[in-house]
Design an enzyme around this catalytic site. Structure first.
Site, PDB file in Angstrom:
ATOM      1  N   ASP A   1      -0.813  -3.294 -12.898  1.00  0.00           N
ATOM      2  CA  ASP A   1      -2.141  -3.355 -12.272  1.00  0.00           C
ATOM      3  C   ASP A   1      -2.694  -4.769 -12.438  1.00  0.00           C
ATOM      4  O   ASP A   1      -2.692  -5.313 -13.540  1.00  0.00           O
ATOM      5  CB  ASP A   1      -3.084  -2.326 -12.916  1.00  0.00           C
TER       6      ASP A   1
ATOM      7  N   HIS B   1       4.957  -1.045 -10.509  1.00  0.00           N
ATOM      8  CA  HIS B   1       4.043  -2.185 -10.402  1.00  0.00           C
ATOM      9  C   HIS B   1       3.268  -2.333 -11.702  1.00  0.00           C
ATOM     10  O   HIS B   1       3.251  -1.425 -12.533  1.00  0.00           O
ATOM     11  CB  HIS B   1       3.038  -1.960  -9.254  1.00  0.00           C
TER      12      HIS B   1
ATOM     13  N   HIS C   1       4.481   0.521 -14.268  1.00  0.00           N
ATOM     14  CA  HIS C   1       4.472   1.973 -14.209  1.00  0.00           C
ATOM     15  C   HIS C   1       4.714   2.420 -12.771  1.00  0.00           C
ATOM     16  O   HIS C   1       4.675   1.585 -11.853  1.00  0.00           O
ATOM     17  CB  HIS C   1       3.148   2.528 -14.769  1.00  0.00           C
TER      18      HIS C   1
ATOM     19  N   ARG D   1       0.029  16.436  -7.418  1.00  0.00           N
ATOM     20  CA  ARG D   1      -0.661  15.668  -8.461  1.00  0.00           C
ATOM     21  C   ARG D   1      -1.856  14.985  -7.828  1.00  0.00           C
ATOM     22  O   ARG D   1      -1.770  14.483  -6.697  1.00  0.00           O
ATOM     23  CB  ARG D   1       0.301  14.616  -9.020  1.00  0.00           C
TER      24      ARG D   1
HETATM   25  C1  LIG Z   1       1.448  -3.929  -2.576  1.00  0.00           C
HETATM   26  C2  LIG Z   1       0.247  -3.997  -3.065  1.00  0.00           C
HETATM   27  C3  LIG Z   1      -0.665  -2.812  -3.220  1.00  0.00           C
HETATM   28  C4  LIG Z   1      -1.693  -3.325  -4.190  1.00  0.00           C
HETATM   29  C5  LIG Z   1      -1.859  -4.742  -3.697  1.00  0.00           C
HETATM   30  C6  LIG Z   1      -0.415  -5.199  -3.624  1.00  0.00           C
HETATM   31  O1  LIG Z   1      -0.204  -6.323  -2.804  1.00  0.00           O
HETATM   32  C7  LIG Z   1       0.073  -5.480  -5.043  1.00  0.00           C
HETATM   33  C8  LIG Z   1      -0.763  -4.700  -6.104  1.00  0.00           C
HETATM   34  C9  LIG Z   1      -1.118  -3.285  -5.641  1.00  0.00           C
HETATM   35  C10 LIG Z   1      -2.200  -2.653  -6.514  1.00  0.00           C
HETATM   36  C11 LIG Z   1      -1.706  -1.864  -7.731  1.00  0.00           C
HETATM   37  C12 LIG Z   1      -2.906  -1.341  -8.501  1.00  0.00           C
HETATM   38  C13 LIG Z   1      -3.985  -0.720  -7.598  1.00  0.00           C
HETATM   39  O2  LIG Z   1      -3.561   0.558  -7.177  1.00  0.00           O
HETATM   40  C14 LIG Z   1      -4.262  -1.606  -6.371  1.00  0.00           C
HETATM   41  C15 LIG Z   1      -5.457  -1.075  -5.582  1.00  0.00           C
HETATM   42  C16 LIG Z   1      -4.431  -3.022  -6.798  1.00  0.00           C
HETATM   43  O3  LIG Z   1      -5.458  -3.621  -7.020  1.00  0.00           O
HETATM   44  O4  LIG Z   1      -3.213  -3.643  -6.884  1.00  0.00           O
HETATM   45  C17 LIG Z   1      -2.974  -1.749  -5.573  1.00  0.00           C
HETATM   46  C18 LIG Z   1      -3.039  -2.574  -4.282  1.00  0.00           C
HETATM   47  C19 LIG Z   1      -3.293  -1.704  -3.054  1.00  0.00           C
HETATM   48  O5  LIG Z   1      -2.912  -0.521  -3.005  1.00  0.00           O
HETATM   49  O6  LIG Z   1      -3.854  -2.244  -2.093  1.00  0.00           O
HETATM   50  O1  LIG Z   2      -1.418   8.134  -9.774  1.00  0.00           O
HETATM   51  C1  LIG Z   2      -1.154   7.689 -10.862  1.00  0.00           C
HETATM   52  O2  LIG Z   2      -0.969   8.381 -11.844  1.00  0.00           O
HETATM   53  C2  LIG Z   2      -1.040   6.181 -11.063  1.00  0.00           C
HETATM   54  C3  LIG Z   2      -1.457   5.398  -9.852  1.00  0.00           C
HETATM   55  C4  LIG Z   2      -1.391   3.940 -10.069  1.00  0.00           C
HETATM   56  O3  LIG Z   2      -0.629   3.425 -10.849  1.00  0.00           O
HETATM   57  C5  LIG Z   2      -2.303   3.086  -9.289  1.00  0.00           C
HETATM   58  O4  LIG Z   2      -3.075   3.628  -8.459  1.00  0.00           O
HETATM   59  O5  LIG Z   2      -2.283   1.856  -9.504  1.00  0.00           O
HETATM   60 FE   LIG Z   3      -1.158   1.362 -11.290  1.00  0.00          FE
END
Ligand SMILES: C=C1C[C@]23C[C@@]1(O)CC[C@H]2[C@@]12CC[C@H](O)[C@@](C)(C(=O)O1)[C@H]2[C@@H]3C(=O)O
Ligand SMILES: O=C(O)CCC(=O)C(=O)O
Ligand SMILES: [Fe+2]
Length: 382
Positions: A249, A247, A304, A314
């Site tokens: 961020d 994904h 990543h 981890r």
């Molecule tokens: C599948 C998903 C988890 C996520 C929200 C989303 O719909 C798409 C982005 C995902 C992500 C990736 C970065 C962060 O860990 C996170 C908190 C964010 O803001 O976008 C996660 C979301 C999540 O885990 O709820």
């Molecule tokens: O745990 C990690 O090292 C990365 C996690 C990550 O990419 C995320 O929380 O969006």
């Molecule tokens: Fe991430």
């Protein structure tokens, strides 16, 4: 003896690439240039001499280990994630799963102290640790965003001669903030704090012998539009398991710190995965989608993922610096030229977040906001 062909040697070399390591105690204009280079070429870099006190990190890490060591039923008290709380294996709301358990928290201190009551037997200790950590890391994020703005020639502050201002000084001096950092300094910022714990693969496999885990669901993706049966670098080839699927961020900037167990990989190009070596003494910083849009594609929000380690667990702690929900995100005018027109249409963070959260983890979210050039429209209609 197996002799490597030139192609194999090339692939190995790609996999050995180390992220740029930026020393924040070095001369500021030099640091700004290095950060801009790293964000443009890698989208990821590591920082040393970051100014976040060691005891602040240790306290947060100990509280986190303490939480994850609790029995499952106790951890569930902090869940489910709606939108904050404790989650196990399920990521987001669209069916993504991984070998991870996590706490997802708002960075709002009132919300944290409320939530701490379900997380810890000593809620005050837990919320103080989180507060101390978030304040310090947000300071670092502001400092880095200001250095980026300087490096892009977007902002000249009155303190350009100072070479020693620390991350914490920067967080408190709201009178001098860049177009980037002012978004996460705003009282209404929507930043998040996430603590991820990836149990070792061995433990996961033991559970497999007795139950059907959600991992089995993950592998049965044949009906998904994202199923790539012939992907040449499938993470399960070497008995690895996906901890956190690929994904980018969505936010502005992510500041990540992990223990000494690796697993994070970045994808500088499609199908290539480069491991990031773990180093508890550094912070790993990455550009988010919003910063890619604001810099009109100069900085890259890179995909990543995390692969679980066979033997060791981890733990990572991620601060996601995000704008207020009502903030409008658009390319900075200085970065839009005739040769490089605006790549994305303006959007509010609320709009972006809504569409981001409606998609699966691996889908590209920024593409939904891409302005297509006439020739691209013609090609897509052909
Ligand atoms: C599948 C998903 C988890 C996520 C929200 C989303 O719909 C798409 C982005 C995902 C992500 C990736 C970065 C962060 O860990 C996170 C908190 C964010 O803001 O976008 C996660 C979301 C999540 O885990 O709820
Ligand atoms: O745990 C990690 O090292 C990365 C996690 C990550 O990419 C995320 O929380 O969006
Ligand atoms: Fe991430």
């Amino acid at each position: 003896m197996v002799v490597a062909t030139p192609t194999q040697i090339h692939i190995e070399k790609i996999r050995e690439v180390e992220l740029p390591i930026i020393d924040l105690s070095a001369e500021r204009s030099e640091v700004s240039k290095l950060i801009v280079k790293a964000c443009s070429e890698f989208g990821f870099f590591k920082v040393i001499n970051h100014g976040v006190p060691e005891d602040v990190i240790t306290r947060m890490e100990e509280e986190s280990y303490g939480f994850f060591a609790k029995p499952g039923c106790e951890k569930q008290r902090a869940g489910p994630v709606n939108p904050y709380g404790y989650g196990s294996k399920n990521i987001g709301f669209n069916g993504d799963v991984g070998e991870v358990e996590y706490l997802l928290l708002s960075t709002n201190f009132v919300s944290i102290s409320q939530r701490s009551k379900t997380i810890s037997n000593d809620p005050l200790k837990f919320s103080c640790a989180v507060r101390g950590y978030i304040e310090a890391v947000r300071g670092l994020a502001c400092e880095l965003l200001d250095l980026m703005a300087k490096g892009l020639g977007l902002w000249v502050s009155s303190d350009t001669s100072s070479s020693s201002s620390s991350a914490l000084d920067s967080a408190s001096s709201s009178s001098s903030s860049s177009v980037f950092s002012q978004l996460i300094r705003d009282v209404d910022n929507d930043s998040l704090f996430r603590i991820n714990h990836y149990p070792p693969l061995i433990l996961t496999n033991l559970k497999h012998t007795t139950t059907t885990t959600t991992l089995d669901k993950e592998e049965d993706t044949s009906s998904s539009p994202f199923h790539h049966p012939h992907h040449h670098d499938h993470p399960n080839d070497n008995n690895n398991r996906i901890g956190f699927g690929e994904h980018s961020d969505p936010q502005i900037l992510t500041i990540l710190r992990s223990n000494d167990v690796g697993g994070l990989q970045i994808s500088p190009e499609n199908g290539v995965w480069v491991p990031v070596s773990p180093d508890p003494a550094t912070f790993c910083v990455n550009v988010g989608d919003v910063l890619q849009a604001m810099t009109n594609g100069r900085f890259m929000s890179v995909r990543h993922r995390v692969i679980t380690n066979p033997y060791k667990s981890r733990m990572s702690m991620a601060y996601f610096g995000a704008p207020p929900l009502h903030a409008t995100i658009a390319a900075i005018p200085e970065l839009v030229t005739q040769c490089r027109p605006s790549l994305y249409r303006p959007f509010t963070w609320s709009e972006y977040k809504k569409s981001a959260y409606s998609l699966r983890l691996r889908e590209s979210r920024l593409n939904l906001f891409r302005i297509l050039e006439d020739d691209e429209i013609a090609r897509s209609n052909a």
